[in-house]
Motif scaffolding. Structure first.
Motif, short mmCIF file in Angstrom:
data_model
loop_
_atom_site.label_atom_id
_atom_site.label_comp_id
_atom_site.label_asym_id
_atom_site.label_seq_id
_atom_site.Cartn_x
_atom_site.Cartn_y
_atom_site.Cartn_z
N UNK A 280 0.84 -1.17 0.00
CA UNK A 280 0.00 0.00 0.00
C UNK A 280 0.89 1.24 0.00
N UNK A 281 0.58 2.18 -0.88
CA UNK A 281 1.43 3.37 -0.94
C UNK A 281 1.03 4.37 0.14
N UNK A 282 1.87 5.39 0.31
CA UNK A 282 1.64 6.36 1.39
C UNK A 282 0.34 7.13 1.19
N UNK A 283 -0.08 7.29 -0.06
CA UNK A 283 -1.31 8.01 -0.34
C UNK A 283 -2.52 7.29 0.26
N UNK A 284 -2.44 5.96 0.33
CA UNK A 284 -3.54 5.19 0.87
C UNK A 284 -3.49 5.08 2.38
N UNK B 65 -4.19 6.84 4.87
CA UNK B 65 -4.91 7.93 5.50
C UNK B 65 -5.20 7.59 6.96
N UNK B 66 -5.17 8.58 7.78
CA UNK B 66 -5.56 8.39 9.17
C UNK B 66 -6.72 9.31 9.49
N UNK B 67 -7.38 9.02 10.58
CA UNK B 67 -8.54 9.82 10.97
C UNK B 67 -8.14 11.25 11.32
N UNK B 68 -6.88 11.47 11.64
CA UNK B 68 -6.44 12.80 12.04
C UNK B 68 -6.10 13.71 10.88
N UNK B 69 -6.04 13.17 9.66
CA UNK B 69 -5.71 14.00 8.52
C UNK B 69 -6.94 14.78 8.08
N UNK B 70 -6.70 15.92 7.45
CA UNK B 70 -7.83 16.72 6.99
C UNK B 70 -8.50 16.03 5.81
N UNK B 71 -9.78 16.33 5.59
CA UNK B 71 -10.49 15.71 4.48
C UNK B 71 -9.85 16.06 3.15
N UNK B 72 -9.91 15.11 2.20
CA UNK B 72 -9.38 15.37 0.88
C UNK B 72 -10.26 16.39 0.19
N UNK B 73 -9.78 16.93 -0.90
CA UNK B 73 -10.55 17.93 -1.61
C UNK B 73 -11.66 17.27 -2.40
N UNK B 74 -12.72 18.04 -2.63
CA UNK B 74 -13.81 17.56 -3.47
C UNK B 74 -13.29 17.18 -4.85
N UNK C 32 -7.26 8.41 -4.13
CA UNK C 32 -7.25 8.74 -2.72
C UNK C 32 -8.42 8.03 -2.06
N UNK C 33 -8.13 7.27 -1.01
CA UNK C 33 -9.15 6.49 -0.33
C UNK C 33 -8.92 6.60 1.16
N UNK C 34 -9.99 6.56 1.93
CA UNK C 34 -9.88 6.63 3.38
C UNK C 34 -9.67 5.23 3.94
N UNK C 35 -8.53 5.04 4.58
CA UNK C 35 -8.19 3.76 5.22
C UNK C 35 -7.69 4.06 6.63
N UNK D 231 -12.42 2.19 -2.62
CA UNK D 231 -12.43 3.54 -3.19
C UNK D 231 -13.68 3.78 -4.04
N UNK D 232 -14.11 2.77 -4.80
CA UNK D 232 -15.32 2.90 -5.62
C UNK D 232 -16.55 3.15 -4.76
#
Length: 143
Positions: A1-5, A7-16, A25-28, A56-57
């Motif tokens: 899994x790459x660093x982009x995947x 995600x932690x709950x503490x990170x800000x939401x991704x852009x629309x 970009x997927x929330x994991x 992600x889908x």
């Protein structure tokens, strides 16, 4: 899994823009996973969905549907019917998107279910925190 995947709950939401354009970009938020119940079969199912792009889908579908519904939002039942997916699949996506603050859960109910909206459409309405809320019967402290 790459660093982009990762995600932690503490990170800000991704852009629309990034979510709607499917840039991968997927929330994991559960240690690089979308989460599982504790059984081997549940873990295998989550790993397969996360690695195949299915997670992600589903997350993208949920977000886009809520964006389309604007301030009306949707319940898990409405989302499951629209996507023709099982309760567990939709519920898991809602939980992860809520945990990562990409969507909000209103305290209002429709058809005995909570309503989810994109944060821009909360419009001052009361929202719930993510996760189970346990309360001490003596002091009222939530944990």
């Amino acid at each position: 899994m790459d660093s982009k995947q990762q995600k932690t709950a503490n990170e800000s939401p991704q852009t629309l823009w990034s979510l709607l354009n499917g840039d991968g970009d997927v929330s994991l938020p559960y240690n690089g996973s979308s989460g599982w119940s504790g059984t081997d079969t549940s873990k295998e199912r989550a790993d397969n969905a996360d690695n195949s792009g299915r997670t992600a889908e589903v997350q993208t579908f949920v977000y886009r549907y809520l964006l389309w519904r604007r301030e009306n939002g949707a319940t898990w039942k409405e989302l499951a019917e629209a996507a023709r997916l099982h309760h567990g699949t939709i519920s898991g996506a809602l939980s992860v998107l809520h945990k990562t603050q990409r969507i909000a859960r209103l305290t209002e109910k429709r058809d005995r279910c909570r309503v989810y909206v994109v944060p821009e459409y909360v419009h001052g309405r009361e929202t719930d925190e993510q996760g189970r809320k346990h309360q001490c019967p003596e002091c009222g402290h939530r944990f």
